[in-house]
Design a protein around this motif. Structure first.
Motif, PDB file in Angstrom:
ATOM      1  N   TYR A  50       0.846  -1.190   0.000  1.00 46.69           N
ATOM      2  CA  TYR A  50       0.000   0.000   0.000  1.00 46.69           C
ATOM      3  C   TYR A  50       0.879   1.236   0.000  1.00 46.69           C
ATOM      4  CZ  TYR A  50       0.994   0.140   5.067  1.00 46.69           C
ATOM      5  OH  TYR A  50       1.623   0.193   6.285  1.00 46.69           O
ATOM      6  N   ARG A 125       9.615  -7.281  14.250  1.00 46.50           N
ATOM      7  CA  ARG A 125       8.245  -7.720  13.985  1.00 46.50           C
ATOM      8  C   ARG A 125       8.238  -8.723  12.836  1.00 46.50           C
ATOM      9  NH1 ARG A 125       3.213  -4.076  11.663  1.00 46.50           N
ATOM     10  NH2 ARG A 125       1.600  -4.811  13.085  1.00 46.50           N
ATOM     11  N   ASN A 127       5.607 -10.402  10.384  1.00 41.66           N
ATOM     12  CA  ASN A 127       4.247 -10.133   9.922  1.00 41.66           C
ATOM     13  C   ASN A 127       3.796 -11.302   9.038  1.00 41.66           C
ATOM     14  OD1 ASN A 127       1.926  -8.927   8.808  1.00 41.66           O
ATOM     15  ND2 ASN A 127       2.826  -6.898   9.119  1.00 41.66           N
ATOM     16  N   LEU A 132      -0.481  -7.746   3.604  1.00 41.69           N
ATOM     17  CA  LEU A 132       0.571  -6.774   3.895  1.00 41.69           C
ATOM     18  C   LEU A 132       1.948  -7.219   3.411  1.00 41.69           C
ATOM     19  CD1 LEU A 132      -0.470  -5.870   7.561  1.00 41.69           C
ATOM     20  CD2 LEU A 132      -0.664  -4.400   5.550  1.00 41.69           C
ATOM     21  N   ARG A 185      -6.080 -10.961  16.376  1.00 41.04           N
ATOM     22  CA  ARG A 185      -7.237 -10.662  15.517  1.00 41.04           C
ATOM     23  C   ARG A 185      -8.355 -11.703  15.624  1.00 41.04           C
ATOM     24  NH1 ARG A 185      -6.292  -6.439  11.087  1.00 41.04           N
ATOM     25  NH2 ARG A 185      -8.480  -6.969  10.884  1.00 41.04           N
ATOM     26  N   ARG A 219     -10.231  -2.454  13.998  1.00 44.13           N
ATOM     27  CA  ARG A 219      -9.902  -3.467  12.990  1.00 44.13           C
ATOM     28  C   ARG A 219     -10.663  -4.764  13.239  1.00 44.13           C
ATOM     29  NH1 ARG A 219      -5.748  -1.807  10.051  1.00 44.13           N
ATOM     30  NH2 ARG A 219      -4.371  -0.266  11.008  1.00 44.13           N
TER      31      ARG A 219
HETATM   32  C1  0GY Z   1      -1.205  -2.328  12.177  1.00 43.39           C
HETATM   33  C2  0GY Z   1      -2.006  -3.027  11.203  1.00 43.39           C
HETATM   34  C3  0GY Z   1      -1.878  -3.015   9.871  1.00 43.39           C
HETATM   35  C4  0GY Z   1      -0.749  -2.572   9.133  1.00 43.39           C
HETATM   36  C5  0GY Z   1       0.533  -2.645   9.495  1.00 43.39           C
HETATM   37  O1  0GY Z   1       2.779  -2.446   9.169  1.00 43.39           O
HETATM   38  C6  0GY Z   1       1.688  -2.345   8.648  1.00 43.39           C
HETATM   39  O2  0GY Z   1       1.521  -2.018   7.486  1.00 43.39           O
HETATM   40  O3  0GY Z   1       0.856  -3.036  10.697  1.00 43.39           O
HETATM   41  C7  0GY Z   1      -2.987  -3.575   9.095  1.00 43.39           C
HETATM   42  O4  0GY Z   1      -3.135  -3.191   7.924  1.00 43.39           O
HETATM   43  O5  0GY Z   1      -3.742  -4.402   9.646  1.00 43.39           O
HETATM   44  O6  0GY Z   1      -0.839  -2.893  13.197  1.00 43.39           O
HETATM   45  O7  0GY Z   1      -0.880  -1.172  11.945  1.00 43.39           O
END
Ligand code: 0GY
Length: 298
Positions: A50, A125, A127, A132, A185, A219
C-alpha cells in the motif's frame, strides 16, 4: 526525488482528534504506533502493498502530547519494508521518549542490529498477514531470532486468528518475549468462551513469555464504532487474565482502514471499558511497556 501517489481509497488519519476525557496515568506509553515517511525523505519500499499518506514524526509527537502520553513505541510499518530509517529517525529525535520495533531480513548483520539497539530498537516484527507481506518460512524467522538473541530483543508477531494453528509450534518454541499484535485478531462474532479464542488464551496461559497488545478494536469489531461492544469482552478477558503481559497503543496513523477513521481521543477513552480499574490501567499503560522497552533504565 521520488514522488509517491497515495492509494486512491486511502483514508488519512484524523488531523484534529478530540482531547480524551480519560486522563492517562503519568508516564503512559503509546506502545503501538507507526510513521509513514514523509515519502520524499524516507521513500516507501518498492515491495510495499500500500502507499499511505505521509504521517511523520512531528505529527506523532504532537499527537502524543495532545493525548497525554509520555512515550511512544514505533513499530516499523510494512510500507517501509526493511528500511527502518523513518522509524529510527523518530527514535533519534525523541529525546529517549521513543523505542522501536524493526523489520529486518535474515541477512541483517550484528553491526546493523547493534546500531539499531543503540538508537532504541528493542524488538523485531514478524508479519504473517498476507495482504501486507509475503510471509517467509519458519526457518527464515529462526535465523533472525538467533541474530537478535545477543540484544535480548523481543519478537512482535502479527497474524490473523486462522493462522495461529499453523505457526503454533514456531511461536511456542521461541525463547524471547513474544508480543502478539491486536489479540491475534479474533473473530469476535464467535463466543469469547469458544474454542478459537480459548486456543489463543491457552497460548498465553501455557507460555509466560507471550504477551499481547489489546489494540485496534476498529480493525476487529463487526458491530463497529463508536462503541465496539463486541470487542470489549475479548479485551477484558485478556487484560484481567494476563494483567502483567498486556500493552496498548493507538495504532496511529491507522494503516489500511476503510470507511472509518478513529478519533484518537475517543480511542483513549475506550481504555476504561477494557481495563476497568486504576491498577489494570497502570499496568497496561505504564508498568508493562516500561518494563519491556525501558527496562534497562528502570
Ligand atoms: C497495524 C495493522 C496493519 C498494518 C501494518 O505495518 C503495517 O503495514 O501493521 C494492518 O493493515 O492491519 O498494526 O498497523
Amino acid at each position: 526525488m521520488t514522488t509517491f501517489t497515495v492509494d486512491a481509497d486511502w483514508l488519512a488519519f484524523d488531523p484534529h482528534p478530540s482531547r480524551p476525557t480519560f486522563t492517562l496515568p503519568a508516564g503512559a506509553v503509546d506502545a503501538h504506533c507507526h510513521v509513514f515517511g514523509p515519502g520524499d525523505e524516507f521513500p516507501y519500499a518498492p515491495e510495499r502493498k500500500y502507499t499511505p499518506c505521509d504521517a511523520g514524526k512531528d505529527q506523532l509527537f504532537a499527537l502524543r502530547d495532545h493525548l497525554g502520553f509520555d512515550r511512544n513505541v514505533v513499530v516499523q510499518a510494512t510500507c517501509h519494508g526493511a528500511d527502518n530509517r523513518a522509524m529510527l529517525d523518530v527514535l533519534t529525535s525523541s529525546k529517549d521518549r521513543a523505542r522501536g520495533v524493526a523489520t529486518v531480513t535474515n541477512d541483517v548483520s550484528y553491526e546493523e542490529l547493534a546500531t539499531m539497539h543503540e538508537l532504541g530498537v528493542r524488538g523485531v516484527r514478524f508479519n504473517y498477514v498476507r495482504r501486507l507481506v509475503d510471509p517467509e518460512p519458519d526457518a527464515y524467522y529462526r535465523e533472525i531470532v538467533n541474530k537478535i538473541a545477543p540484544f535480548d530483543w523481543h519478537v512482535v508477531i502479527y497474524f490473523e486468528a486462522a493462522d495461529l494453528a499453523e505457526r503454533w509450534n514456531f511461536f511456542t518454541s521461541l525463547d524471547a518475549v513474544v508480543v502478539v499484535d491486536h489479540m491475534g485478531r479474533p473473530d469476535v462474532t464467535k463466543s469469547v468462551d469458544g474454542p478459537e479464542f480459548e486456543q489463543f488464551l491457552r497460548l498465553m496461559d501455557e507460555h509466560e513469555n507471550i504477551w499481547c497488545k489489546v489494540t485496534c478494536p476498529e480493525r476487529i469489531s463487526v458491530t463497529g464504532p463508536p462503541a465496539f461492544n463486541d470487542v470489549v469482552p475479548f479485551a477484558q478477558r485478556v487484560i484481567t487474565r494476563f494483567p502483567d503481559r498486556v500493552l496498548w497503543g493507538t495504532d496511529w496513523p491507522h494503516p489500511n482502514l476503510r470507511g472509518f477513521m478513529p478519533d484518537d481521543g475517543k480511542s483513549v477513552d475506550f481504555i476504561v471499558r477494557i481495563a476497568e480499574n486504576e491498577e489494570l490501567q497502570r499496568k497496561l499503560l505504564v508498568d508493562n511497556p516500561m518494563r519491556l522497552y525501558w527496562g534497562d533504565e528502570t
